[in-house]
Design a protein around this motif. Sequence first.
Motif, PDB file in Angstrom:
ATOM      1  N   LEU A  37      18.827 -15.679  -2.326  1.00 53.83           N
ATOM      2  CA  LEU A  37      20.409 -16.709  -3.452  1.00 53.83           C
ATOM      3  C   LEU A  37      20.480 -17.846  -2.954  1.00 53.83           C
ATOM      4  CD1 LEU A  37      23.234 -16.598  -4.180  1.00 53.83           C
ATOM      5  CD2 LEU A  37      24.083 -16.105  -1.319  1.00 53.83           C
ATOM      6  N   GLU A  38      19.230 -18.455  -2.313  1.00 59.20           N
ATOM      7  CA  GLU A  38      18.665 -19.823  -1.890  1.00 59.20           C
ATOM      8  C   GLU A  38      17.405 -20.393  -2.646  1.00 59.20           C
ATOM      9  OE1 GLU A  38      20.480 -20.685   2.663  1.00 59.20           O
ATOM     10  OE2 GLU A  38      18.327 -20.327   2.430  1.00 59.20           O
ATOM     11  N   GLY A  39      16.850 -18.595  -3.511  1.00 63.46           N
ATOM     12  CA  GLY A  39      16.421 -19.241  -4.656  1.00 63.46           C
ATOM     13  C   GLY A  39      16.234 -19.350  -5.840  1.00 63.46           C
ATOM     14  N   HIS A  40      17.312 -19.138  -5.644  1.00 59.52           N
ATOM     15  CA  HIS A  40      18.010 -19.328  -7.047  1.00 59.52           C
ATOM     16  C   HIS A  40      18.161 -20.053  -7.580  1.00 59.52           C
ATOM     17  CE1 HIS A  40      21.042 -18.795 -10.262  1.00 59.52           C
ATOM     18  NE2 HIS A  40      20.474 -17.125 -10.019  1.00 59.52           N
ATOM     19  N   GLN A  41      17.610 -20.106  -8.644  1.00 63.17           N
ATOM     20  CA  GLN A  41      17.727 -21.778  -9.332  1.00 63.17           C
ATOM     21  C   GLN A  41      19.050 -22.715  -9.421  1.00 63.17           C
ATOM     22  OE1 GLN A  41      16.148 -22.754 -14.101  1.00 63.17           O
ATOM     23  NE2 GLN A  41      17.735 -22.624 -14.095  1.00 63.17           N
ATOM     24  N   GLY A  42      20.346 -22.059  -9.828  1.00 69.26           N
ATOM     25  CA  GLY A  42      21.560 -22.516  -9.661  1.00 69.26           C
ATOM     26  C   GLY A  42      21.665 -22.773  -8.582  1.00 69.26           C
ATOM     27  N   TYR A  43      20.943 -22.358  -7.238  1.00 73.77           N
ATOM     28  CA  TYR A  43      21.465 -22.733  -5.953  1.00 73.77           C
ATOM     29  C   TYR A  43      20.553 -24.353  -5.235  1.00 73.77           C
ATOM     30  CZ  TYR A  43      22.338 -22.580  -0.877  1.00 73.77           C
ATOM     31  OH  TYR A  43      22.857 -23.222   0.614  1.00 73.77           O
ATOM     32  N   GLN A  44      19.091 -23.936  -5.854  1.00 73.45           N
ATOM     33  CA  GLN A  44      18.433 -25.575  -5.489  1.00 73.45           C
ATOM     34  C   GLN A  44      18.986 -26.156  -6.450  1.00 73.45           C
ATOM     35  OE1 GLN A  44      15.325 -25.093  -3.827  1.00 73.45           O
ATOM     36  NE2 GLN A  44      16.652 -23.437  -3.093  1.00 73.45           N
ATOM     37  N   LEU A  45      19.595 -26.592  -7.668  1.00 71.37           N
ATOM     38  CA  LEU A  45      20.091 -27.363  -8.667  1.00 71.37           C
ATOM     39  C   LEU A  45      21.658 -28.293  -7.973  1.00 71.37           C
ATOM     40  CD1 LEU A  45      20.139 -25.971 -12.689  1.00 71.37           C
ATOM     41  CD2 LEU A  45      18.371 -28.312 -11.717  1.00 71.37           C
ATOM     42  N   LEU A  46      22.320 -26.856  -7.296  1.00 64.40           N
ATOM     43  CA  LEU A  46      23.589 -27.418  -6.527  1.00 64.40           C
ATOM     44  C   LEU A  46      22.882 -27.595  -5.447  1.00 64.40           C
ATOM     45  CD1 LEU A  46      26.376 -27.291  -6.849  1.00 64.40           C
ATOM     46  CD2 LEU A  46      26.684 -24.720  -5.694  1.00 64.40           C
ATOM     47  N   ASP A  47      21.997 -27.136  -4.939  1.00 62.45           N
ATOM     48  CA  ASP A  47      21.954 -27.604  -2.957  1.00 62.45           C
ATOM     49  C   ASP A  47      21.577 -29.221  -3.104  1.00 62.45           C
ATOM     50  OD1 ASP A  47      22.143 -27.153  -0.104  1.00 62.45           O
ATOM     51  OD2 ASP A  47      20.210 -26.942  -0.313  1.00 62.45           O
ATOM     52  N   GLY A  48      20.127 -29.309  -4.232  1.00 67.79           N
ATOM     53  CA  GLY A  48      19.663 -31.106  -3.923  1.00 67.79           C
ATOM     54  C   GLY A  48      19.862 -31.651  -4.885  1.00 67.79           C
ATOM     55  N   ALA A  49      21.489 -31.773  -5.686  1.00 66.19           N
ATOM     56  CA  ALA A  49      21.628 -32.551  -6.560  1.00 66.19           C
ATOM     57  C   ALA A  49      23.159 -34.196  -5.822  1.00 66.19           C
ATOM     58  CB  ALA A  49      22.169 -32.074  -7.673  1.00 66.19           C
ATOM     59  N   ALA A  50      22.685 -34.919  -6.303  1.00 67.63           N
ATOM     60  CA  ALA A  50      23.997 -35.721  -5.531  1.00 67.63           C
ATOM     61  C   ALA A  50      25.385 -35.618  -6.838  1.00 67.63           C
ATOM     62  CB  ALA A  50      23.761 -37.304  -6.304  1.00 67.63           C
ATOM     63  N   LEU A  51      26.484 -34.876  -6.856  1.00 69.09           N
ATOM     64  CA  LEU A  51      26.876 -34.331  -7.493  1.00 69.09           C
ATOM     65  C   LEU A  51      28.478 -35.117  -7.330  1.00 69.09           C
ATOM     66  CD1 LEU A  51      26.744 -30.858  -7.122  1.00 69.09           C
ATOM     67  CD2 LEU A  51      25.798 -32.471  -8.722  1.00 69.09           C
ATOM     68  N   PRO A 144      31.853  -9.854   1.142  1.00 72.28           N
ATOM     69  CA  PRO A 144      32.639 -10.954   0.174  1.00 72.28           C
ATOM     70  C   PRO A 144      32.121 -11.835   0.538  1.00 72.28           C
ATOM     71  CG  PRO A 144      33.750 -10.558   2.224  1.00 72.28           C
ATOM     72  CD  PRO A 144      32.773  -9.348   2.696  1.00 72.28           C
ATOM     73  N   LEU A 145      31.466 -12.791   1.149  1.00 73.24           N
ATOM     74  CA  LEU A 145      31.292 -13.933   1.255  1.00 73.24           C
ATOM     75  C   LEU A 145      30.224 -14.651   0.277  1.00 73.24           C
ATOM     76  CD1 LEU A 145      31.563 -14.503   5.138  1.00 73.24           C
ATOM     77  CD2 LEU A 145      32.777 -16.709   2.803  1.00 73.24           C
ATOM     78  N   TYR A 146      29.191 -13.282   0.540  1.00 70.84           N
ATOM     79  CA  TYR A 146      27.559 -13.670  -0.262  1.00 70.84           C
ATOM     80  C   TYR A 146      27.822 -12.997  -1.738  1.00 70.84           C
ATOM     81  CZ  TYR A 146      23.648 -11.691  -2.213  1.00 70.84           C
ATOM     82  OH  TYR A 146      22.369 -11.373  -3.300  1.00 70.84           O
ATOM     83  N   GLU A 147      29.036 -12.764  -2.019  1.00 71.21           N
ATOM     84  CA  GLU A 147      29.393 -11.965  -3.648  1.00 71.21           C
ATOM     85  C   GLU A 147      29.817 -13.228  -4.645  1.00 71.21           C
ATOM     86  OE1 GLU A 147      31.748  -8.429  -3.166  1.00 71.21           O
ATOM     87  OE2 GLU A 147      30.336  -7.022  -3.000  1.00 71.21           O
ATOM     88  N   ASP A 148      30.609 -13.861  -3.404  1.00 73.17           N
ATOM     89  CA  ASP A 148      31.101 -15.056  -3.930  1.00 73.17           C
ATOM     90  C   ASP A 148      30.653 -15.623  -4.178  1.00 73.17           C
ATOM     91  OD1 ASP A 148      33.860 -16.412  -4.756  1.00 73.17           O
ATOM     92  OD2 ASP A 148      33.178 -17.465  -2.687  1.00 73.17           O
ATOM     93  N   VAL A 149      29.659 -15.859  -3.812  1.00 67.65           N
ATOM     94  CA  VAL A 149      28.608 -17.535  -3.127  1.00 67.65           C
ATOM     95  C   VAL A 149      27.162 -17.024  -4.737  1.00 67.65           C
ATOM     96  CG1 VAL A 149      26.640 -18.554  -2.321  1.00 67.65           C
ATOM     97  CG2 VAL A 149      28.926 -18.412  -1.213  1.00 67.65           C
ATOM     98  N   ALA A 150      27.713 -15.927  -5.220  1.00 66.55           N
ATOM     99  CA  ALA A 150      25.925 -15.399  -5.840  1.00 66.55           C
ATOM    100  C   ALA A 150      26.812 -15.671  -7.378  1.00 66.55           C
ATOM    101  CB  ALA A 150      26.232 -14.363  -5.519  1.00 66.55           C
ATOM    102  N   LYS A 151      28.471 -14.853  -7.251  1.00 66.61           N
ATOM    103  CA  LYS A 151      28.885 -15.386  -8.280  1.00 66.61           C
ATOM    104  C   LYS A 151      28.944 -16.957  -8.813  1.00 66.61           C
ATOM    105  CE  LYS A 151      33.300 -13.948 -10.608  1.00 66.61           C
ATOM    106  NZ  LYS A 151      34.511 -12.913 -10.106  1.00 66.61           N
ATOM    107  N   THR A 152      29.398 -17.461  -7.931  1.00 63.30           N
ATOM    108  CA  THR A 152      29.798 -19.193  -8.128  1.00 63.30           C
ATOM    109  C   THR A 152      28.681 -19.789  -8.683  1.00 63.30           C
ATOM    110  OG1 THR A 152      31.716 -19.410  -6.361  1.00 63.30           O
ATOM    111  CG2 THR A 152      30.346 -21.286  -7.299  1.00 63.30           C
ATOM    112  N   VAL A 153      27.498 -19.494  -7.870  1.00 66.25           N
ATOM    113  CA  VAL A 153      26.447 -19.690  -8.369  1.00 66.25           C
ATOM    114  C   VAL A 153      25.863 -18.934  -9.943  1.00 66.25           C
ATOM    115  CG1 VAL A 153      24.042 -20.072  -7.411  1.00 66.25           C
ATOM    116  CG2 VAL A 153      24.659 -20.423  -5.605  1.00 66.25           C
ATOM    117  N   ALA A 154      25.860 -18.062 -10.012  1.00 64.65           N
ATOM    118  CA  ALA A 154      25.886 -17.445 -11.493  1.00 64.65           C
ATOM    119  C   ALA A 154      26.003 -18.734 -12.742  1.00 64.65           C
ATOM    120  CB  ALA A 154      25.612 -15.862 -11.312  1.00 64.65           C
ATOM    121  N   GLY A 155      27.632 -18.176 -12.047  1.00 66.81           N
ATOM    122  CA  GLY A 155      28.431 -19.153 -13.228  1.00 66.81           C
ATOM    123  C   GLY A 155      27.840 -20.182 -13.873  1.00 66.81           C
ATOM    124  N   LEU A 156      27.706 -21.501 -12.209  1.00 66.60           N
ATOM    125  CA  LEU A 156      27.531 -22.643 -12.518  1.00 66.60           C
ATOM    126  C   LEU A 156      25.898 -22.733 -13.180  1.00 66.60           C
ATOM    127  CD1 LEU A 156      27.890 -25.361 -11.923  1.00 66.60           C
ATOM    128  CD2 LEU A 156      26.373 -25.383  -9.449  1.00 66.60           C
TER     129      LEU A 156
END
Length: 416
Positions: A37-51, A144-156
Amino acid sequence: MNDAWAARPPLDRDGADRALAHLRDEKERISTALLELEGHQGYQLLDGAALDGKTRRLQAEVRARMAELWALFDHYGRVLGEAEQLRARHSRPDRERLAELTRLLAGPSVELPAAEVPLERRTLLAVPSGERLTLQAVVARMTPLYEDVAKTVAGLDAVWSALLSRLADVEAEQRAAAVLLASLGGTDPDLERLTTELGTVAAVVRGDPLALASGGRADTGRLDALRTALADVRRGLEEAQRLRDGFADRIAGLGAVLDELRATEAEARRVRDEVRAKIASPVLPDPPDMSATLADRLSAAGRPPHGTAARAGGWNDLADRVADLERAMRTALDQARGDVEVVRGLLDRREELRGRLQAYRAKAARLGGSEDAELTAIYERARELLWTSPCDLREATATLAGYQQAITSRAKGAER
């Protein structure tokens, strides 16, 4: 809960070993899932960006949930590690050691500090001292925490990837136009305006992509419009480049069109004079006379840009003027040709009527009307009208119609 677990029979040695094996496998699978999950492209974009905006708020929520997931996983791992160490120290654990293993593996052995108790489990008047969970309950809370984060990251990721891909296309279009303009010299107000607008939209795409999302899908409308507008600018600059590279030939081609226009206008005037001489009271279009004005425009366009003119508009501006001149010349040439056809049509009409008169005369002869005084008189009148200059086409047409009716009438009489 503690009393209930204290009363529960402990696992036997085989049961404890099976439980340990199961939990080790579970821990490994959970670790792999979290790392993926942390290696997912969406998570990497989200975690490393100034938003900013909506996406920044989402970023904070995802980080908080991931922190909670790792904290729970750490608690899970520590308790499992403690159980593994206990089992490793005692190859043949007694009842007391088995009871301790049972508590660790199946009992409420995970103690959450007060700070890690979820908000929804706290009370208004008291700060909770902590919470105790079984390893199974820890996994149930993580799921449910994992599923919520995964769904959120995939959608973003879907939204962001679509926007970034489209943005890359638009920026490539802008760069291509900018390179062309630099090679041509001068300025292009449309390109400057679109570049500024692209910078604004690009900042939103990179800083708050959710601001350009609707219904969970990327809204690429602004980017699409920018790409279309920039493509139009680029095509105009490419036209300017072609003009620069083949300037002499382009101007020579316009000169050839201008010569054809002059010849066509001269032909229109000649035919016009002929019609005035041969046709009575003709209704004629105004004589075409655009070649002189277009010649002046061609003379002005025939000078390549240099000095101040090159800095202000360059070949880009000249390309627009040459394209306008080409359209104007083609329009004027089409108009002049049309005028020639209209005017010459009056002479063609006279020739058509002459041919029909001779055909009707031959028909009258076949019907034995050569000696018919009335038919002869109508024929002579029609012939006089059609072979006299100027010719009255209206009267000639009416007379010819009368001649045709008279012949038709006699033909019907002969049949009776």
